[in-house]
Write an enzyme that holds these catalytic residues in place. Structure first.
Site, PDB file in Angstrom:
ATOM      1  N   ARG A  13      -6.662  10.295   0.144  1.00  0.00           N
ATOM      2  CA  ARG A  13      -6.509  10.761  -1.244  1.00  0.00           C
ATOM      3  C   ARG A  13      -7.865  10.821  -1.940  1.00  0.00           C
ATOM      4  NH1 ARG A  13      -3.346   6.531  -3.413  1.00  0.00           N
ATOM      5  NH2 ARG A  13      -3.398   5.518  -1.385  1.00  0.00           N
TER       6      ARG A  13
ATOM      7  N   HIS B  15       0.866  -1.183   0.000  1.00  0.00           N
ATOM      8  CA  HIS B  15       0.000   0.000   0.000  1.00  0.00           C
ATOM      9  C   HIS B  15       0.898   1.228   0.000  1.00  0.00           C
ATOM     10  CE1 HIS B  15      -3.019   2.894   1.283  1.00  0.00           C
ATOM     11  NE2 HIS B  15      -3.955   1.970   1.189  1.00  0.00           N
TER      12      HIS B  15
END
Ligand code: FAD
Length: 633
Positions: A271, A251
């Site tokens: 995000r 990740h």
């Protein structure tokens, strides 16, 4: 030898995360006596840690969404190596599974007109993740547990025993599957209670593996202690095969500071909700890392990217929302180029993009996590983040429709199963995967158990004694290796030599090191009693971690290309020929791990038709393109 309690069930589900609970509910609803077993406390699983949400094409936020768009995004994210039938079933059934959770009492965040709200995530064309703030997994597990209790109440009313149809065995670790010596079919599972050290044997014709992933084989990981690859190793030793173990997802955003929390996840929702990645020079660097295959879908300027959050129909997506493998490699490259943050990551800034109130509303756990663990206020400052081992795409080879493994009576669902996510999983697709395939696995296991009838042969006493003797070996040795030191060495080997960027010589070195570690693990020593003895528990987990690590390393050496969660510096490009290949891991006590190649199942023409020919031309071989409908020479 100590006393062993025998339990008899129709279906035994190993793992009580989302996949295990959903499978257990399905098996019990089919009328089969079901046990659900968890190594951790009941309710503590990775599913409970999931933050961002469950992907399902509900079309609540964007009416253009439907299963075919979700299918296309999933295949794109997996770089066309997904099992197409699994991706199809997943996209088609996840809306139904998410709605079912709501029906069972889950309280998702709402749209202004009262429907389940959906948020943006990397690689998803439309806002698609059903969520509860950044604590979605908690609500999911709460709901599934509530459904278990509801079924138990029904059993209490109807049979006078709440555990007549479905019983939970918490803090119980399965160390071995038992198979019938003549047919090779599953006969049960053997394990111990963590609290008392007592041994248990579960006799059942059908076993569902729902044990999650393998992250604890890597030093920097978002995973917690129980992710030691047990299900993968149990399957291999029982004679089942694993698929594409080289694909491990790093990740892009884990915490990098302070060292004690290195690897803890920073959700992609940061995000998705507008956060941007910056290097030490303040540049929004992701614009420089959009690969050709994604160029048409991603913005080229900051203005275009920022416009997408409010007007997605007329703007392309921000490059911060590329699939995870792309973002993780980009961060790695920035740090390597000397443009990293002081502690070896980059900056993730949501403070300058959203009001403190909105950050507190949408990302409360992230705010709490950074404040408590790093003394950083994310409403006022940027976070420091870097890649962390997060998820394994490789897993038990299963039939797409039934979740059946290659051993009769064995099923697998959730993160332990392979195929669904190809070479890279999209965020949000795990929570929906475990609902869809947990349900299918439980249903199929129940049907199989029903077909076998209840007249079953008992597992021989000698077999059980041998399993108990093996489990007890680390306790009985007078001296030997320390399990914690061995664990650290496995983790360092995997992080350093089979991590985010790999090379042939480094992987070869890792395999040799793992081999030497295997000799030392064979004499691991964990003194003390059987009752709650974490050193003994880890000693037993080590052989699983070693087996799975070797499967990952060998598969990584085999696949001579770069794709998704497998990047080879010595083979930096994806290869059209390798795209059609599944690398399959087998195991036998005589030969150890061996590999074979199998053809990836073909995508049906009507599914292929969901992609533009230009896009297919980036992935498919000439031969495959020539066979497309409408192709003219
Ligand atoms: P788990 O939920 O981990 O359950 C595994 C179960 O198996 C546990 O009960 C464990 O005790 C048990 N077990 C393991 N070994 C044994 C054994 N030997 N004997 C008995 N029991 C055993 N995915 C998304 O889609 N959306 C997200 O927002 C998201 N956020 C995430 C955030 C974090 C911090 C992490 C770590 C992951 C996140 N993921 C997310 C991934 C997702 O949470 C997992 O992939 C998913 O929950 C796996 O579910 P599972 O049911 O397969 O396994």
């Amino acid at each position: 030898m100590s006393e062993i309690t025998r339990h008899h069930y129709d279906v035994v589900v190993i793992g009580a995360g989302g996949a295990g609970l959903r499978a257990a509910i399905a098996a019990r609803e089919q009328g089969q006596r079901t046990a659900v077993i968890s190594k951790s406390l009941f309710g503590k699983a990775h599913t409970v840690m999931a933050e961002g949400g469950a992907a399902a094409a509900l079309a609540n936020v964007n009416p253009n969404d439907d299963w075919s768009v979700h299918f296309r995004d999933t295949i794109r994210g997996g770089k066309f190596l997904n099992d197409p039938r699994m991706a199809e079933l997943h996209a088609q059934e996840s809306p139904q599974r998410v709605n079912e959770l709501e029906h069972w009492g889950a309280l998702f965040d709402r749209t202004t007109d009262g429907r389940i709200s959906q948020r943006n995530f990397g690689g998803h064309e439309y806002a698609r993740l059903a969520h509860v703030g950044d604590r979605t997994g908690l609500e999911m597990i709460r709901t599934l547990q509530q459904r278990v209790v509801q079924l138990q109440q029904e059993d209490a009313t109807n049979h006078g025993d709440p555990e007549a149809g479905l019983r939970v065995f918490a803090e119980t670790t399965i160390t071995e599957l038992v198979t019938d010596s003549d047919s090779g079919a599953v006969a049960g599972a053997f394990g111990y209670s963590r609290e008392s050290g007592a041994y248990l044997l579960f006799e059942a014709p059908a076993v569902v593996l729902a044990t999650g992933g393998i992250g604890k084989s890597f030093r920097v990981t978002s995973n917690s202690w129980e992710y030691t690859g047990d299900g993968h190793a149990l399957a291999l030793r029982a004679g089942a095969s694993l698929l594409n173990m080289e694909f491990v997802q790093f990740h892009p955003t884990g915490m990098v500071w302070p060292p004690s929390v290195n690897g803890i996840l920073v959700t992609e929702s940061v995000r998705g909700d507008g956060g941007v990645l910056l290097n030490s020079q303040g540049e929004r660097f992701m614009f420089s890392y959009v690969p050709d295959v994604f160029r048409a879908q991603y913005a080229e300027t900051e203005a275009e990217a920022d416009g997408w959050y409010t007007d997605p129909a007329n703007h392309r997506r921000p490059p911060e929302l590329l699939p995870r493998d792309e973002v993780a490699r980009a961060i790695n490259a920035e740090v390597k180029a000397g443009r990293g943050s002081p502690h070896g990551g980059v900056y993730l800034d949501v403070a300058s993009r959203k009001s403190p109130e909105e950050i507190m509303r949408r990302l409360p756990s992230m705010h709490h996590q950074f404040k408590e663990l790093a003394d950083v206020d994310i409403t006022a400052e940027a976070m420091e983040v870097g890649p962390t081992c997060h998820y394994v795409m490789g897993g038990v080879q299963v039939d797409a429709d039934t979740a059946a493994a290659t051993v009769p009576g064995l099923y697998a669902a959730g993160e332990v199963a392979g195929g669904m996510h190809g070479s890279n999983r999209l965020g949000g697709n795990s929570l929906s995967d475990l609902l869809v395939f947990g349900n299918r696995a439980g249903y199929s296991a129940a049907a199989y158990a029903a077909a076998t009838g209840r007249d079953r042969t008992a597992i021989p006493e000698a077999t059980v004694d041998e399993l108990a003797r093996r489990a007890e070996a680390p306790l009985r040795r007078d001296a030997g290796e320390n399990p914690y030191e061995l664990h650290t060495e496995i983790q360092d080997t995997m992080n350093r030599l089979v991590g985010i960027i790999r090379t042939g010589p480094e992987i070869t070195e890792a395999i040799a090191t793992l081999r030497k570690l295997a000799e030392r693990v064979a004499v691991v020593h964990a003194p003390g009693p059987r009752a709650y003895n974490p050193g003994w528990h880890l000693a037993l987990d080590l052989s699983n971690m070693l087996l799975v690590s070797e499967a990952i390393a060998r598969s990584a050496l085999e696949r001579e290309e770069s794709r998704g969660g497998h990047t080879r510096d010595d083979f930096p490009e994806p290869s059209r020929d390798w795209r059609r290949v599944n690398v399959v891991t087998h195991y036998s006590p005589e030969s150890g791990i061996t590999l074979s190649h199998q053809d990836l199942p073909e995508m049906r023409p009507e599914l292929l038709a969901l992609f533009d020919r230009d896009e297919l031309a980036k992935y498919l071989t000439e031969d495959e393109l020539g066979r497309l409908p409408g192709h003219s020479e």
